[in-house]
Design a protein around this motif. Structure first.
Motif, PDB file in Angstrom:
ATOM      1  N   PHE A  57       0.819  -1.212   0.000  1.00 25.86           N
ATOM      2  CA  PHE A  57       0.000   0.000   0.000  1.00 25.86           C
ATOM      3  C   PHE A  57       0.856   1.268   0.000  1.00 25.86           C
ATOM      4  O   PHE A  57       0.411   2.310  -0.483  1.00 25.86           O
ATOM      5  CB  PHE A  57      -0.955   0.017   1.192  1.00 25.86           C
ATOM      6  N   THR A  58       2.072   1.193   0.529  1.00 26.62           N
ATOM      7  CA  THR A  58       2.958   2.362   0.522  1.00 26.62           C
ATOM      8  C   THR A  58       3.950   2.318  -0.634  1.00 26.62           C
ATOM      9  O   THR A  58       4.836   3.169  -0.724  1.00 26.62           O
ATOM     10  CB  THR A  58       3.733   2.471   1.850  1.00 26.62           C
ATOM     11  N   ALA A  59       3.810   1.326  -1.515  1.00 25.49           N
ATOM     12  CA  ALA A  59       4.668   1.199  -2.701  1.00 25.49           C
ATOM     13  C   ALA A  59       6.151   1.323  -2.348  1.00 25.49           C
ATOM     14  O   ALA A  59       6.918   2.034  -3.016  1.00 25.49           O
ATOM     15  CB  ALA A  59       4.269   2.226  -3.760  1.00 25.49           C
ATOM     16  N   ASN A  60       6.547   0.630  -1.274  1.00 27.88           N
ATOM     17  CA  ASN A  60       7.955   0.526  -0.857  1.00 27.88           C
ATOM     18  C   ASN A  60       8.604   1.844  -0.465  1.00 27.88           C
ATOM     19  O   ASN A  60       9.841   1.922  -0.400  1.00 27.88           O
ATOM     20  CB  ASN A  60       8.800  -0.134  -1.963  1.00 27.88           C
ATOM     21  N   ILE A  61       7.808   2.877  -0.194  1.00 26.20           N
ATOM     22  CA  ILE A  61       8.413   4.169   0.150  1.00 26.20           C
ATOM     23  C   ILE A  61       9.152   4.105   1.480  1.00 26.20           C
ATOM     24  O   ILE A  61       9.950   4.983   1.806  1.00 26.20           O
ATOM     25  CB  ILE A  61       7.351   5.287   0.170  1.00 26.20           C
ATOM     26  N   GLY A  62       8.908   3.019   2.266  1.00 25.89           N
ATOM     27  CA  GLY A  62       9.651   2.842   3.509  1.00 25.89           C
ATOM     28  C   GLY A  62      11.143   2.664   3.295  1.00 25.89           C
ATOM     29  O   GLY A  62      11.946   2.948   4.192  1.00 25.89           O
ATOM     30  N   LEU A  63      11.543   2.216   2.107  1.00 22.74           N
ATOM     31  CA  LEU A  63      12.971   2.111   1.761  1.00 22.74           C
ATOM     32  C   LEU A  63      13.469   3.495   1.336  1.00 22.74           C
ATOM     33  O   LEU A  63      14.006   3.701   0.249  1.00 22.74           O
ATOM     34  CB  LEU A  63      13.173   1.087   0.650  1.00 22.74           C
ATOM     35  N   HIS A  64      13.306   4.433   2.252  1.00 23.65           N
ATOM     36  CA  HIS A  64      13.472   5.845   1.894  1.00 23.65           C
ATOM     37  C   HIS A  64      14.924   6.239   1.723  1.00 23.65           C
ATOM     38  O   HIS A  64      15.239   7.166   0.972  1.00 23.65           O
ATOM     39  CB  HIS A  64      12.807   6.712   2.963  1.00 23.65           C
ATOM     40  N   HIS A  65      15.807   5.553   2.423  1.00 21.35           N
ATOM     41  CA  HIS A  65      17.232   5.883   2.278  1.00 21.35           C
ATOM     42  C   HIS A  65      17.719   5.590   0.862  1.00 21.35           C
ATOM     43  O   HIS A  65      18.520   6.343   0.309  1.00 21.35           O
ATOM     44  CB  HIS A  65      18.066   5.119   3.312  1.00 21.35           C
TER      45      HIS A  65
ATOM     46  N   GLU B 237      26.070  -2.035   1.032  1.00 22.87           N
ATOM     47  CA  GLU B 237      26.123  -0.777   1.795  1.00 22.87           C
ATOM     48  C   GLU B 237      24.738  -0.246   2.148  1.00 22.87           C
ATOM     49  O   GLU B 237      24.611   0.633   3.015  1.00 22.87           O
ATOM     50  CB  GLU B 237      26.889   0.286   0.998  1.00 22.87           C
ATOM     51  N   LEU B 238      23.702  -0.752   1.493  1.00 24.05           N
ATOM     52  CA  LEU B 238      22.338  -0.269   1.745  1.00 24.05           C
ATOM     53  C   LEU B 238      21.581  -1.120   2.755  1.00 24.05           C
ATOM     54  O   LEU B 238      20.436  -0.813   3.085  1.00 24.05           O
ATOM     55  CB  LEU B 238      21.546  -0.237   0.430  1.00 24.05           C
ATOM     56  N   ARG B 239      22.235  -2.181   3.249  1.00 25.81           N
ATOM     57  CA  ARG B 239      21.510  -3.161   4.068  1.00 25.81           C
ATOM     58  C   ARG B 239      21.509  -2.850   5.560  1.00 25.81           C
ATOM     59  O   ARG B 239      20.883  -3.566   6.338  1.00 25.81           O
ATOM     60  CB  ARG B 239      22.109  -4.561   3.847  1.00 25.81           C
ATOM     61  N   ASN B 240      22.206  -1.804   5.971  1.00 25.40           N
ATOM     62  CA  ASN B 240      22.231  -1.457   7.398  1.00 25.40           C
ATOM     63  C   ASN B 240      21.786  -0.014   7.621  1.00 25.40           C
ATOM     64  O   ASN B 240      22.532   0.805   8.170  1.00 25.40           O
ATOM     65  CB  ASN B 240      23.643  -1.669   7.968  1.00 25.40           C
ATOM     66  N   PRO B 241      20.567   0.291   7.211  1.00 19.32           N
ATOM     67  CA  PRO B 241      20.089   1.664   7.347  1.00 19.32           C
ATOM     68  C   PRO B 241      19.617   1.964   8.771  1.00 19.32           C
ATOM     69  O   PRO B 241      19.545   1.070   9.618  1.00 19.32           O
ATOM     70  CB  PRO B 241      18.895   1.689   6.386  1.00 19.32           C
ATOM     71  N   LYS B 242      19.321   3.210   9.008  1.00 23.15           N
ATOM     72  CA  LYS B 242      18.701   3.598  10.277  1.00 23.15           C
ATOM     73  C   LYS B 242      17.208   3.267  10.174  1.00 23.15           C
ATOM     74  O   LYS B 242      16.549   3.653   9.208  1.00 23.15           O
ATOM     75  CB  LYS B 242      18.919   5.081  10.533  1.00 23.15           C
ATOM     76  N   VAL B 243      16.699   2.563  11.182  1.00 23.47           N
ATOM     77  CA  VAL B 243      15.380   1.934  11.067  1.00 23.47           C
ATOM     78  C   VAL B 243      14.375   2.528  12.040  1.00 23.47           C
ATOM     79  O   VAL B 243      14.716   2.878  13.180  1.00 23.47           O
ATOM     80  CB  VAL B 243      15.502   0.411  11.325  1.00 23.47           C
ATOM     81  N   THR B 244      13.156   2.658  11.577  1.00 21.82           N
ATOM     82  CA  THR B 244      12.010   2.880  12.453  1.00 21.82           C
ATOM     83  C   THR B 244      10.872   2.016  11.924  1.00 21.82           C
ATOM     84  O   THR B 244      11.013   1.378  10.875  1.00 21.82           O
ATOM     85  CB  THR B 244      11.622   4.371  12.534  1.00 21.82           C
ATOM     86  N   THR B 245       9.760   1.973  12.652  1.00 27.59           N
ATOM     87  CA  THR B 245       8.631   1.132  12.254  1.00 27.59           C
ATOM     88  C   THR B 245       7.328   1.865  12.514  1.00 27.59           C
ATOM     89  O   THR B 245       7.320   3.008  12.999  1.00 27.59           O
ATOM     90  CB  THR B 245       8.610  -0.204  13.042  1.00 27.59           C
TER      91      THR B 245
END
Length: 313
Positions: A245-253, A275-283
């Motif tokens: 539903f958010t069209a993957n916008i959570g992968l914002h970094h 290098e993209l696999r350890n981003p700063k995360v929230t939920t």
């Protein structure tokens, strides 16, 4: 990186689902209120998905050479109270100035340092806190979109943002038609609830993707585009349903690192580039939402966002 066939499929299928869900409450018997409400909520979530697809098209991440897609998305921008004239200008500025202590307020939520906040006038503090208040964020239909993306831009530059007036007129006209011929209940189900849901989630996502406990902000000397993308844009983790539903916008970094990557290829990019696999995360868990919402000012000494209860303000 864009697949024309995939992009058209995602755009058109979402648009068809949205049209069906949006008008369903007008044809469902009133005694099936639960079903009407379900379609109303579904409409809000599909509005959110199509908005992210619109956002991708405005970045030219999908269908960059299609005039048909351009005009379709311009029309949707008006329906979504985010007309192309103001969206492109403010959102492009946001990408180019994300995480700067000065200059990042256009197209984003404002940021003050603790020192600046303590020295600001009472009225400036009030306006700042009002703009970042949870009620303001979750009332995004009125505050962020109707006022911030339509009314204010048109008043400031009416010739440049005539489509903002068109968006307001369209919403007023739709509301009047629904109230006159269908009643207040269908007005709520078809117009108010879906836009309120899409705007509330969309406003919060935009807030939390750049206002989270581990976020970094920089002055001019420390700012780079790559650092802003990877250190000042979150990976907002969701389950697979909400990711759709958010069209993957959570992968914002990843999106901020390269806005030309189509939304359906963001997971591929993350999987392919270590290098993209350890981003700063929230939920979207309640505890993380509360952690994000309580952040108010950037503490230069601590080099982190803090709440007012953590400061001497």
């Amino acid at each position: 990186m864009d697949s024309t066939a995939k992009s058209w499929w995602y755009l058109l299928s979402t648009a068809v689902f949205l049209a069906v869900a949006a008008w369903a409450p007008l044809y469902i018997p009133d005694w099936l209120l639960v079903l009407e409400i379900a379609f109303s909520v579904l409409t809000g979530l599909l509005l959110l998905r199509l908005f992210v697809i619109y956002h991708d098209q405005q970045h030219h991440a999908i269908l960059p050479k299609s005039k048909v897609a351009e005009w379709m998305m311009r029309g949707f921008g008006i329906i979504a109270l985010s007309p192309s004239s103001i969206w492109r200008a403010s959102h492009n500025h946001h990408h180019n100035h994300n995480s700067k202590i000065k200059g990042s307020h256009i197209g984003s939520f404002p940021i003050m340092t603790l020192d600046h906040f303590q020295k600001a006038s009472k009225s400036a503090r009030w306006i700042y806190l009002f703009m970042r208040h949870p009620v303001t964020i979750f009332s995004g239909y009125l505050t962020v979109f109707m006022h911030g993306m339509c009314l204010r831009p048109f008043i400031m530059k009416p010739r440049e943002h005539w489509d903002c007036l068109l968006a307001l007129m369209l919403h007023a006209g739709l509301g009047a038609w629904l109230l006159m011929f269908h009643g207040w209940d269908d007005w709520l189900l078809v117009q108010v609830i879906p836009h309120a849901i899409a705007s509330a989630i969309g406003s919060y996502l935009f807030y939390a993707q750049h206002n989270f406990p581990d976020v970094s902000f920089y002055d001019k000397s420390g700012w780079t585009y790559d650092r802003a993308a990877l250190e000042s844009s979150s990976h907002l983790k969701t389950g697979p349903v909400m990711a759709w539903f958010t069209a993957n916008i959570g992968l914002h970094h990843i999106h901020h690192l390269n806005a030309r990557i189509p939304f359906y290829r963001l997971p591929e990019a993350m999987a392919a580039i270590p290098e993209l696999r350890n981003p700063k995360v929230t939920t979207l868990l309640p505890r993380d939402i509360l952690r994000c919402l309580r952040l108010k000012v950037w503490d230069v000494k601590k080099q982190r966002m803090v709440g007012l209860d953590e400061s001497d303000a």
